[in-house]
Design a protein around this motif. Sequence first.
Motif, PDB file in Angstrom:
ATOM      1  N   PHE A  17      37.274  34.689  38.132  1.00  0.00           N
ATOM      2  CA  PHE A  17      38.652  33.761  38.646  1.00  0.00           C
ATOM      3  C   PHE A  17      38.915  32.522  37.811  1.00  0.00           C
ATOM      4  CE2 PHE A  17      36.586  35.988  42.365  1.00  0.00           C
ATOM      5  CZ  PHE A  17      37.663  36.727  42.897  1.00  0.00           C
ATOM      6  N   ALA A  18      38.859  33.002  36.540  1.00  0.00           N
ATOM      7  CA  ALA A  18      39.225  31.878  35.518  1.00  0.00           C
ATOM      8  C   ALA A  18      40.514  31.024  36.102  1.00  0.00           C
ATOM      9  CB  ALA A  18      39.272  32.548  34.264  1.00  0.00           C
ATOM     10  N   GLU A  19      41.660  31.679  36.612  1.00  0.00           N
ATOM     11  CA  GLU A  19      42.806  31.212  36.883  1.00  0.00           C
ATOM     12  C   GLU A  19      42.744  30.294  37.859  1.00  0.00           C
ATOM     13  OE1 GLU A  19      46.696  30.429  38.434  1.00  0.00           O
ATOM     14  OE2 GLU A  19      45.252  31.876  39.373  1.00  0.00           O
ATOM     15  N   VAL A  20      41.627  30.573  38.866  1.00  0.00           N
ATOM     16  CA  VAL A  20      41.609  29.777  40.044  1.00  0.00           C
ATOM     17  C   VAL A  20      40.745  28.174  39.460  1.00  0.00           C
ATOM     18  CG1 VAL A  20      40.260  29.356  42.072  1.00  0.00           C
ATOM     19  CG2 VAL A  20      41.147  31.553  41.563  1.00  0.00           C
ATOM     20  N   THR A  27      41.539  31.152  51.052  1.00  0.00           N
ATOM     21  CA  THR A  27      39.943  30.891  51.456  1.00  0.00           C
ATOM     22  C   THR A  27      39.599  29.959  50.118  1.00  0.00           C
ATOM     23  OG1 THR A  27      37.862  31.918  51.901  1.00  0.00           O
ATOM     24  CG2 THR A  27      39.275  32.984  50.123  1.00  0.00           C
ATOM     25  N   ALA A  28      38.216  29.894  49.979  1.00  0.00           N
ATOM     26  CA  ALA A  28      37.845  28.974  48.997  1.00  0.00           C
ATOM     27  C   ALA A  28      36.196  29.524  48.349  1.00  0.00           C
ATOM     28  CB  ALA A  28      37.616  27.645  49.576  1.00  0.00           C
ATOM     29  N   ASN A  29      36.058  30.746  48.593  1.00  0.00           N
ATOM     30  CA  ASN A  29      34.824  31.067  47.699  1.00  0.00           C
ATOM     31  C   ASN A  29      34.960  32.686  47.152  1.00  0.00           C
ATOM     32  OD1 ASN A  29      31.932  31.024  47.652  1.00  0.00           O
ATOM     33  ND2 ASN A  29      31.918  32.691  48.842  1.00  0.00           N
ATOM     34  N   PRO A  30      34.544  32.695  46.108  1.00  0.00           N
ATOM     35  CA  PRO A  30      34.697  34.153  45.230  1.00  0.00           C
ATOM     36  C   PRO A  30      34.189  35.174  45.974  1.00  0.00           C
ATOM     37  CG  PRO A  30      32.954  32.774  44.139  1.00  0.00           C
ATOM     38  CD  PRO A  30      33.721  31.862  45.040  1.00  0.00           C
ATOM     39  N   GLY A  31      33.068  35.079  46.802  1.00  0.00           N
ATOM     40  CA  GLY A  31      32.496  36.402  47.312  1.00  0.00           C
ATOM     41  C   GLY A  31      33.559  36.531  48.438  1.00  0.00           C
ATOM     42  N   CYS A  32      34.106  35.712  49.203  1.00  0.00           N
ATOM     43  CA  CYS A  32      35.075  36.123  50.224  1.00  0.00           C
ATOM     44  C   CYS A  32      36.250  36.846  49.419  1.00  0.00           C
ATOM     45  CB  CYS A  32      35.462  34.833  50.842  1.00  0.00           C
ATOM     46  SG  CYS A  32      34.133  33.812  51.751  1.00  0.00           S
ATOM     47  N   GLN A  33      36.542  36.096  48.469  1.00  0.00           N
ATOM     48  CA  GLN A  33      37.932  36.574  47.781  1.00  0.00           C
ATOM     49  C   GLN A  33      37.584  37.859  47.650  1.00  0.00           C
ATOM     50  OE1 GLN A  33      39.124  33.313  45.183  1.00  0.00           O
ATOM     51  NE2 GLN A  33      41.079  34.236  45.042  1.00  0.00           N
ATOM     52  N   CYS A  82      32.127  35.390  59.545  1.00  0.00           N
ATOM     53  CA  CYS A  82      31.782  35.878  58.365  1.00  0.00           C
ATOM     54  C   CYS A  82      32.699  37.183  57.962  1.00  0.00           C
ATOM     55  CB  CYS A  82      30.331  36.349  58.057  1.00  0.00           C
ATOM     56  SG  CYS A  82      29.802  37.043  56.552  1.00  0.00           S
ATOM     57  N   CYS A  83      33.256  37.325  56.564  1.00  0.00           N
ATOM     58  CA  CYS A  83      33.928  38.366  56.248  1.00  0.00           C
ATOM     59  C   CYS A  83      33.223  39.585  56.108  1.00  0.00           C
ATOM     60  CB  CYS A  83      34.824  38.076  55.037  1.00  0.00           C
ATOM     61  SG  CYS A  83      33.657  37.679  53.695  1.00  0.00           S
ATOM     62  N   GLY A  84      31.884  39.589  55.946  1.00  0.00           N
ATOM     63  CA  GLY A  84      30.822  40.527  55.543  1.00  0.00           C
ATOM     64  C   GLY A  84      30.397  40.729  54.077  1.00  0.00           C
ATOM     65  N   SER A  85      30.882  39.749  53.349  1.00  0.00           N
ATOM     66  CA  SER A  85      30.668  39.794  51.986  1.00  0.00           C
ATOM     67  C   SER A  85      28.962  39.438  51.819  1.00  0.00           C
ATOM     68  CB  SER A  85      31.283  38.843  51.037  1.00  0.00           C
ATOM     69  OG  SER A  85      31.091  38.839  49.544  1.00  0.00           O
ATOM     70  N   ALA A  86      28.849  38.086  51.829  1.00  0.00           N
ATOM     71  CA  ALA A  86      27.316  37.541  51.841  1.00  0.00           C
ATOM     72  C   ALA A  86      26.632  38.106  50.762  1.00  0.00           C
ATOM     73  CB  ALA A  86      26.814  38.046  53.341  1.00  0.00           C
ATOM     74  N   ALA A  87      26.800  37.645  49.309  1.00  0.00           N
ATOM     75  CA  ALA A  87      26.044  38.021  48.219  1.00  0.00           C
ATOM     76  C   ALA A  87      26.107  39.367  48.132  1.00  0.00           C
ATOM     77  CB  ALA A  87      24.884  37.263  48.260  1.00  0.00           C
ATOM     78  N   THR A  88      24.938  40.299  48.141  1.00  0.00           N
ATOM     79  CA  THR A  88      24.868  41.654  47.918  1.00  0.00           C
ATOM     80  C   THR A  88      25.019  42.374  49.217  1.00  0.00           C
ATOM     81  OG1 THR A  88      22.759  41.232  47.662  1.00  0.00           O
ATOM     82  CG2 THR A  88      23.603  41.492  45.862  1.00  0.00           C
ATOM     83  N   LEU A 141      45.047  33.976  48.452  1.00  0.00           N
ATOM     84  CA  LEU A 141      44.782  32.827  47.138  1.00  0.00           C
ATOM     85  C   LEU A 141      43.527  31.947  47.508  1.00  0.00           C
ATOM     86  CD1 LEU A 141      48.441  31.417  46.828  1.00  0.00           C
ATOM     87  CD2 LEU A 141      47.155  33.148  45.209  1.00  0.00           C
ATOM     88  N   HIS A 142      43.121  31.404  46.561  1.00  0.00           N
ATOM     89  CA  HIS A 142      42.022  30.252  46.781  1.00  0.00           C
ATOM     90  C   HIS A 142      42.909  29.229  47.156  1.00  0.00           C
ATOM     91  CE1 HIS A 142      39.145  27.204  45.600  1.00  0.00           C
ATOM     92  NE2 HIS A 142      38.132  28.224  45.704  1.00  0.00           N
ATOM     93  N   ILE A 143      42.421  28.124  47.845  1.00  0.00           N
ATOM     94  CA  ILE A 143      43.023  27.004  48.352  1.00  0.00           C
ATOM     95  C   ILE A 143      43.558  26.203  47.061  1.00  0.00           C
ATOM     96  CG2 ILE A 143      40.953  25.703  48.501  1.00  0.00           C
ATOM     97  CD1 ILE A 143      42.215  24.127  50.906  1.00  0.00           C
TER      98      ILE A 143
END
Length: 439
Positions: A212-215, A404-410, A368-374, A427-429
């Motif tokens: 997410f370099a652009e973020v 949102t505000a976290n890459p895992g959620c994204q 939770c979106c269900g991502s949660a690391a691995t 989008l990230h905030i």
Amino acid sequence: MDIEQSKQPAPPGNFVTADAPGYDSLLQCMRCGFCLPSCPTFQLTGRERSSPRGRVAMARAIAEKKLDLTAAMKEEAFFCLDCRACTSACPSGVQAGSIMEHCRSQVARQDGVSLSPARQLRAFVLEKMLPSPGLMKNSLVVARLYQRLGLQWLVRRTGVLSLGPQWLGKAEQMLPWLEKPLSDGLAELTPARGEKRGRVGFFLGCVMNLMFAEVSSQTVRVLAHQGFDVVTPGKQKCCGAPHLSEGDPITARKLAVANIELFMAQDVDYIITDCAGCGAALKDYKKMLEGYYDEATLHAFSAKIRDVSEFLAEQGLRSADLIPQPVSVTYHDPCHLAHAQQITAAPRILIKAIPGVELREMNESDWCCGSAATFGLKYVDASHKILKRKLANIAATNADLLITANPGCQLQLAWGLKKADMQQQLLHIMQLLGQATPV
Ligand code: SF4
Ligand code: SF4
């Protein structure tokens, strides 16, 4: 104290070795059950052992030698999302997620060194790849070639990965289009614009840098536009969150020390991150290194850590020249921001400060979106069921954008939106704020 050793004199009860959950933390649970409605895995399964109360009870039974480190305990340690929703709901402040992280380290130690390919790969990723920015970048080169040479198109077109393990297919589908890592082009100092308000360090997390370099480039630009010199030290390491999540606290401690020494050598007022998971880990260094590292330095370091939205809301957003954004948005609270750091108001303050933006709150925004690391890859079906509940709440808002505000959620939400054929743009905030910030 040697960072490779546990500070515990002996692990309690049937816990096998160092870094076991502290016995006192297990006694905090009074078994009231207030946490049950907030726990996604309990809501999904209805099983007591998959609830915060059940997990803490099992860990306590091990500490009291009433239970061995059974297969059920191992399973529950990893089936916990570590979303920390239970801690927000718990009147005693029981940290079931953190207790399960400690139990994972027990599992890793008990299983010991194994020559199985999966264990060797895990050890390579945790001990060699994640601590090495160079190796991380090389892995990205391979992934970018895979995309640019058309192999990704071919793989998706043929559906060949449906023949392999479920996690591999999902991981491939989640892979965003990869650009160059931000660290390749970002100067160590980005100067403040307009009236200067301070000097901050920027913690550029691995996933943000690579995927997410652009973020993160927007984050740096927004901070500079808001009047802050932004220092991004090139030698920063992974925050250690993936290591804690996978039961490797020793490597996590080594990474924490490297980051503390690097950032404390910079002359910065605050250390900012735009990754909720990194922010939670950086704020936890104080607890993680207690007894291992100079206490005053740990306090000084922790006092400087801020999530970017927390920081900008605290400092006051200069909004006079923001470009109006005529859109409706809904906001998903990342667990590691809402529950691990208790930050829910700040992102909303920023969103509402952008002229033209209408914020439409979704139900259960901090579910939770269900991502949660691995977790999202280890338990693909369970993760998808948890995600569906989130997607239904998003759809009900009919908002143009999902923020949102976290890459895992994204990664997880983008995968879910596409799978459900939903039209909301994600989008990230800091991308939203970046769009509103004049060049
Ligand atoms: S974890 Fe907290 S809320 Fe849940 S049963 Fe124990 S004391 Fe009650
Ligand atoms: S951290 Fe999340 S998944 Fe784990 S016990 Fe608590 S609420 Fe349940």
